[in-house]
Write an enzyme that holds these catalytic residues in place. Structure first.
Site, short mmCIF file in Angstrom:
data_model
loop_
_atom_site.label_atom_id
_atom_site.label_comp_id
_atom_site.label_asym_id
_atom_site.label_seq_id
_atom_site.Cartn_x
_atom_site.Cartn_y
_atom_site.Cartn_z
N HIS A 158 0.83 -1.22 0.00
CA HIS A 158 0.00 0.00 0.00
C HIS A 158 0.86 1.27 0.00
O HIS A 158 0.43 2.32 0.49
CB HIS A 158 -0.95 0.03 1.21
N SER A 280 14.69 20.32 -17.36
CA SER A 280 13.52 21.17 -17.50
C SER A 280 13.84 22.32 -18.44
O SER A 280 14.97 22.79 -18.51
CB SER A 280 13.13 21.72 -16.13
#
Length: 446
Positions: A158, A280
């Site tokens: 999880h 970027s």
């Protein structure tokens, strides 16, 4: 565009309509043309063997088909929009070079079984290619599992810290996944190991075609017996091939997801090779895991192609022109998976693990399961042991992760990864792959 193969008195040919109906066939048939030529050679030999084609004509056609195959390989012949499709290109070339004798190549077959056999040969070859790539990825992952066998890292369920694990266990999971992917690709190829050539338009022909001999020459294990079934296979069998590809893509997606998480600053467990990242356009500080993120999309792309195929084949029995549209999703899926899988083994090999960050993420409460198992092994009912440990989670201070992973000795566990078993299975699958290659090469040389 050359005159269509189906031209006859009373036919009306409109160029705009023809171009629409041809669709992307020329582009797609470039991938299929070598297989189409190979099947045509086998078909001509079959006609010669039953006396349906004079020996001299058959020899001339076969010689010209071999020349065409060489020209395709060298780039001297390029399938273009002069032709309706690859089939018409083959026949046009033969008629141009041999006259009426060249036109006899189509005796006893239809474009229906012609494309079926070409697609079967293509899919078999591409399944074999991806199978090799999956085995390469399995080997790369197994090598890293050996290298990282005792490197401690958190195990998650999880996305929450669960128990101490190892980077070796993590990598071994992908070794076994890619191995099973390769096995599934091999099994799926059996669906395409039946030769449809000789079924014509779906109802057979009034010639005693030597279908078994032609199938054997092309390296097929058997023939598709029923002609209507041969037509029904088109597209629907391709769904199975793409389902096997999806399993490969799903393994890639899981690995790529892990990399995206573990390479983030919040985890910092791994560093991707510089070639697998980009910068970027505005933020000078950024290196983005673009390769991993794009690899994540692979399963979605293949799944979309499967959905497309399923809709296309929603048809009654017999051939329908809709099935022409089944080529594109099949070829696109194979090309996408092959391109992605060539990048996976080097990505696995060159991945850097930050062992200190991995170990630092272990906390004492993660050893609670080990403690509960020890109490239960000593005679306490497991549920009682579970509750006893749960009541004192805050007091657990032992974070000896090395002992934890070393003592987990059930087969496949962190203390007993079973890497030799996986290695043997990979070797066995590789031997099968090499044997299949040998059989395929022998058939092609024939």
């Amino acid at each position: 565009m050359t005159t269509p193969l189906w031209d006859k008195p009373g036919a009306e040919i409109d160029l705009a309509t023809m171009r629409y109906m041809a669709g992307r066939d020329i582009e797609l048939d470039r991938r299929l043309l070598p297989h189409d030529i190979r099947a045509s050679i086998a078909h001509v030999r079959g006609l010669r063997s039953i006396g349906a084609l004079p020996g001299a004509d058959a020899d001339a056609i076969i010689t010209e088909l071999r020349t065409l195959a060489d020209d395709v390989r060298s780039g001297e012949f390029v399938l273009d929009d002069r032709f309706e499709d690859g089939h018409s290109a083959i026949e046009a070339r033969l008629v141009d070079r041999l006259g009426a004798a060249g036109g006899r190549v189509h005796l006893g077959r239809s474009r229906n079984d012609q494309v079926l056999v070409a697609m079967s040969l293509y899919v078999r070859a591409e399944l074999a290619r991806v199978r090799t790539l999956a085995l390469d990825a399995a080997c790369a992952a197994l090598d890293r599992a050996r290298e990282l066998e005792h490197v401690v890292m958190p195990g998650y369920t999880h996305l929450q810290r669960a128990v101490p694990s190892t980077a070796g266990l993590w990598m071994a999971s992908f070794a076994e996944s890619y191995l099973e992917n390769a096995s599934l690709l091999r099994l799926s190829a059996q669906w395409f190991d039946a030769c449809p050539l000789g079924t014509a338009a779906g109802y057979g022909v009034n010639l005693d075609l030597p279908r078994d001999a032609v199938a054997d020459e092309l390296g097929f294990a058997r023939v598709v017996v029923n002609p209507m079934h041969a037509q029904a296979c088109r597209g629907s069998h391709d769904v199975q091939a793409l389902a096997a590809l999806w399993q490969v893509a799903q393994t890639v997606r899981r690995f790529a997801w892990d990399l995206s998480l573990f390479a983030s600053a919040e985890f910092g467990f791994v560093r991707l090779p510089a070639r697998a990242t980009t910068g970027s356009s505005i933020m000078p500080n950024k290196r983005n895991p673009d390769l991993a993120e794009l690899l994540r999309t692979l399963a979605a792309e293949v799944g979309g192609r499967i959905a497309e195929l399923i809709q296309i084949v929603s048809l009654p029995s017999g051939y329908h022109r809709d099935l022409q549209s089944a080529k594109a999703p099949v070829i696109a899926a194979f090309e996408a998976v092959s391109a992605a899988m060539t990048l996976v083994p080097p990505l696995i090999r060159d991945l850097e693990c930050d062992r200190a960050r991995m170990r630092a993420a272990i906390e004492p409460a993660m050893l609670a399961t080990d403690e509960a198992v020890r109490l239960a092994a000593g005679g306490m009912p497991f549920r009682d042991a579970y509750r006893a440990v749960a009541e004192r989670l805050g007091s657990l201070t032992d974070a000896d992760a090395d002992r934890s992973v070393r003592e987990r000795v059930s087969l496949g566990g962190t203390g007993n990864l079973g890497l030799d078993i996986l290695s043997r299975r990979i070797d066995e699958e590789r031997e099968r792959r090499l044997a299949d290659d040998s059989d395929s090469d022998a058939a092609e040389r024939t």
